[in-house]
Design a protein around this motif. Structure first.
Motif, PDB file in Angstrom:
ATOM      1  N   LEU A  55       0.827  -1.200   0.000  1.00  0.00           N
ATOM      2  CA  LEU A  55       0.000   0.000   0.000  1.00  0.00           C
ATOM      3  C   LEU A  55       0.860   1.249   0.000  1.00  0.00           C
ATOM      4  CD1 LEU A  55      -2.512  -1.168   2.750  1.00  0.00           C
ATOM      5  CD2 LEU A  55      -2.724  -1.455   0.274  1.00  0.00           C
ATOM      6  N   GLU A  56       0.431   2.228  -0.743  1.00  0.00           N
ATOM      7  CA  GLU A  56       1.050   3.552  -0.733  1.00  0.00           C
ATOM      8  C   GLU A  56      -0.035   4.524  -0.308  1.00  0.00           C
ATOM      9  OE1 GLU A  56       2.866   4.134  -4.586  1.00  0.00           O
ATOM     10  OE2 GLU A  56       4.136   2.360  -4.334  1.00  0.00           O
ATOM     11  N   PHE A  57       0.126   5.084   0.881  1.00  0.00           N
ATOM     12  CA  PHE A  57      -0.906   5.939   1.443  1.00  0.00           C
ATOM     13  C   PHE A  57      -0.867   7.328   0.825  1.00  0.00           C
ATOM     14  CE2 PHE A  57      -0.031   2.753   4.726  1.00  0.00           C
ATOM     15  CZ  PHE A  57      -1.299   2.207   4.824  1.00  0.00           C
ATOM     16  N   LYS A  58      -2.016   7.972   0.865  1.00  0.00           N
ATOM     17  CA  LYS A  58      -2.121   9.332   0.340  1.00  0.00           C
ATOM     18  C   LYS A  58      -1.134  10.225   1.082  1.00  0.00           C
ATOM     19  CE  LYS A  58      -6.931   8.476  -0.643  1.00  0.00           C
ATOM     20  NZ  LYS A  58      -8.290   8.656  -0.205  1.00  0.00           N
ATOM     21  N   SER A  59      -0.498  11.115   0.347  1.00  0.00           N
ATOM     22  CA  SER A  59       0.537  11.982   0.905  1.00  0.00           C
ATOM     23  C   SER A  59      -0.049  13.004   1.867  1.00  0.00           C
ATOM     24  CB  SER A  59       1.259  12.703  -0.225  1.00  0.00           C
ATOM     25  OG  SER A  59       2.207  13.590   0.310  1.00  0.00           O
ATOM     26  N   THR A  60       0.695  13.275   2.920  1.00  0.00           N
ATOM     27  CA  THR A  60       0.317  14.330   3.858  1.00  0.00           C
ATOM     28  C   THR A  60       1.201  15.556   3.676  1.00  0.00           C
ATOM     29  OG1 THR A  60       1.793  13.412   5.529  1.00  0.00           O
ATOM     30  CG2 THR A  60      -0.503  12.689   5.589  1.00  0.00           C
ATOM     31  N   GLY A  61       1.975  15.578   2.621  1.00  0.00           N
ATOM     32  CA  GLY A  61       2.832  16.726   2.357  1.00  0.00           C
ATOM     33  C   GLY A  61       4.295  16.417   2.555  1.00  0.00           C
ATOM     34  N   ALA A  62       4.783  16.520   3.789  1.00  0.00           N
ATOM     35  CA  ALA A  62       6.214  16.366   4.065  1.00  0.00           C
ATOM     36  C   ALA A  62       6.677  14.912   4.102  1.00  0.00           C
ATOM     37  CB  ALA A  62       6.564  17.038   5.391  1.00  0.00           C
ATOM     38  N   VAL A  63       5.755  13.986   4.375  1.00  0.00           N
ATOM     39  CA  VAL A  63       6.158  12.584   4.468  1.00  0.00           C
ATOM     40  C   VAL A  63       5.301  11.705   3.569  1.00  0.00           C
ATOM     41  CG1 VAL A  63       7.048  12.759   6.821  1.00  0.00           C
ATOM     42  CG2 VAL A  63       4.681  12.110   6.459  1.00  0.00           C
TER      43      VAL A  63
ATOM     44  N   SER B  53       2.863  -6.312   9.591  1.00  0.00           N
ATOM     45  CA  SER B  53       3.069  -5.181   8.693  1.00  0.00           C
ATOM     46  C   SER B  53       4.397  -4.503   8.956  1.00  0.00           C
ATOM     47  CB  SER B  53       1.936  -4.161   8.839  1.00  0.00           C
ATOM     48  OG  SER B  53       1.907  -3.628  10.142  1.00  0.00           O
ATOM     49  N   VAL B  54       4.873  -3.856   7.901  1.00  0.00           N
ATOM     50  CA  VAL B  54       6.005  -2.945   8.009  1.00  0.00           C
ATOM     51  C   VAL B  54       5.536  -1.648   7.382  1.00  0.00           C
ATOM     52  CG1 VAL B  54       8.388  -2.433   7.426  1.00  0.00           C
ATOM     53  CG2 VAL B  54       7.712  -4.793   7.858  1.00  0.00           C
ATOM     54  N   LEU B  55       5.577  -0.576   8.165  1.00  0.00           N
ATOM     55  CA  LEU B  55       5.212   0.759   7.709  1.00  0.00           C
ATOM     56  C   LEU B  55       6.492   1.550   7.504  1.00  0.00           C
ATOM     57  CD1 LEU B  55       3.017   2.956   7.203  1.00  0.00           C
ATOM     58  CD2 LEU B  55       3.242   3.526   9.640  1.00  0.00           C
ATOM     59  N   HIS B  56       6.660   2.084   6.298  1.00  0.00           N
ATOM     60  CA  HIS B  56       7.839   2.874   5.960  1.00  0.00           C
ATOM     61  C   HIS B  56       7.410   4.328   5.803  1.00  0.00           C
ATOM     62  CE1 HIS B  56      11.714   3.885   4.189  1.00  0.00           C
ATOM     63  NE2 HIS B  56      11.073   4.488   3.204  1.00  0.00           N
ATOM     64  N   THR B  57       8.048   5.217   6.547  1.00  0.00           N
ATOM     65  CA  THR B  57       7.748   6.644   6.478  1.00  0.00           C
ATOM     66  C   THR B  57       9.032   7.382   6.127  1.00  0.00           C
ATOM     67  OG1 THR B  57       6.071   6.395   8.191  1.00  0.00           O
ATOM     68  CG2 THR B  57       6.852   8.628   7.763  1.00  0.00           C
ATOM     69  N   ALA B  58       8.971   8.150   5.040  1.00  0.00           N
ATOM     70  CA  ALA B  58      10.161   8.879   4.585  1.00  0.00           C
ATOM     71  C   ALA B  58       9.717  10.075   3.752  1.00  0.00           C
ATOM     72  CB  ALA B  58      11.066   7.961   3.775  1.00  0.00           C
ATOM     73  N   PRO B  59      10.660  10.999   3.461  1.00  0.00           N
ATOM     74  CA  PRO B  59      10.298  12.172   2.673  1.00  0.00           C
ATOM     75  C   PRO B  59       9.980  11.856   1.205  1.00  0.00           C
ATOM     76  CG  PRO B  59      12.517  12.395   3.605  1.00  0.00           C
ATOM     77  CD  PRO B  59      12.001  11.059   3.977  1.00  0.00           C
ATOM     78  N   ALA B  60      10.477  10.734   0.687  1.00  0.00           N
ATOM     79  CA  ALA B  60      10.265  10.411  -0.729  1.00  0.00           C
ATOM     80  C   ALA B  60       9.436   9.142  -0.872  1.00  0.00           C
ATOM     81  CB  ALA B  60      11.608  10.226  -1.430  1.00  0.00           C
ATOM     82  N   ARG B  61       8.572   9.122  -1.868  1.00  0.00           N
ATOM     83  CA  ARG B  61       7.747   7.948  -2.146  1.00  0.00           C
ATOM     84  C   ARG B  61       8.615   6.822  -2.686  1.00  0.00           C
ATOM     85  NH1 ARG B  61       2.931   6.650  -1.263  1.00  0.00           N
ATOM     86  NH2 ARG B  61       2.120   8.754  -1.383  1.00  0.00           N
ATOM     87  N   VAL B  62       8.296   5.585  -2.291  1.00  0.00           N
ATOM     88  CA  VAL B  62       8.988   4.408  -2.808  1.00  0.00           C
ATOM     89  C   VAL B  62       7.961   3.540  -3.532  1.00  0.00           C
ATOM     90  CG1 VAL B  62      10.735   4.383  -0.978  1.00  0.00           C
ATOM     91  CG2 VAL B  62       8.642   3.049  -0.685  1.00  0.00           C
ATOM     92  N   ASN B  63       8.434   2.698  -4.432  1.00  0.00           N
ATOM     93  CA  ASN B  63       7.572   1.697  -5.040  1.00  0.00           C
ATOM     94  C   ASN B  63       7.442   0.588  -4.004  1.00  0.00           C
ATOM     95  OD1 ASN B  63       7.095  -0.945  -6.302  1.00  0.00           O
ATOM     96  ND2 ASN B  63       7.009   0.228  -8.199  1.00  0.00           N
TER      97      ASN B  63
END
Length: 191
Positions: A129-137, A161-171
């Motif tokens: 899953l790629e969650f909708k962007s909140t702006g900075a993350v 689950s593994v949740l990845h949070t970062a400034p750039a989107r990943v595939n």
């Protein structure tokens, strides 16, 4: 000079061995009926979730390593509550899929399998899953749900689950296929 270089290399190797990313450990959770390989010592949170005017126990074990949160959530259903399992699972999935703007049919998925404690291999599905962007993350997740009947005729619903949070989107599908993430999913063993 060679001796100093050897000492520096040995010190660097020792430091990398102490890195949380390399601190894999098997966690035996007998109360929740599983063993899992975590990349660090997980914290445990217990709570009751309200569902259809009932209180259902949920236990979460999670560890944060850099930009990632590895977690195993266990929902325990008694034999009197087992009929709630399909709708409760549907709600859990719907909540995550809704946040990602997809549904179970349109979510990126991959057929997978897991090994139960009795060494039997069973099929499952992993969702990316790629969650909708909140702006900075940007947030991405790999998630798997497993439902198992317990010896007392109840059920457990596991969410890995593994949740990845970062400034750039990943595939998500490509990113979470790396060994560090695959190990977490592959080494989960429910009873």
């Amino acid at each position: 000079m060679v001796q100093k270089l050897g000492l520096v290399l040995a010190f660097a190797l020792l430091l990398s061995a102490c890195s949380p990313k390399l601190d894999w450990r098997t966690v035996q959770s007998s109360q929740e009926g599983y063993s899992a390989l975590f990349p660090g010592k997980p914290e445990k949170i217990e709570r009751k979730i309200p569902y259809q005017s009932q209180e259902i126990p949920q236990i979460l074990e999670a560890v944060k390593i850099d930009d990632d949160i590895y977690s195993v959530s266990t929902i325990q259903l008694s034999k009197d509550q087992i009929t709630l399992a399909p709708k409760l699972l549907e709600q859990l999935q719907g909540n995550l899929f809704g946040r990602a703007g997809v549904n179970i049919e349109s979510a990126a998925a991959l057929d997978a399998s897991y090994q139960a404690a009795n060494r039997q291999r069973l099929s499952t599905k992993d969702y990316f899953l790629e969650f909708k962007s909140t702006g900075a993350v940007e947030q991405s997740m790999r998630v798997r749900w497993i439902t198992r009947i317990t010896p007392d005729s109840g059920a457990r619903i596991y969410q890995l689950s593994v949740l990845h949070t970062a400034p750039a989107r990943v595939n998500a599908k490509q990113f979470f296929s790396e060994e560090a993430y695959s190990n977490f999913f592959d080494e989960f063993r429910p009873e």
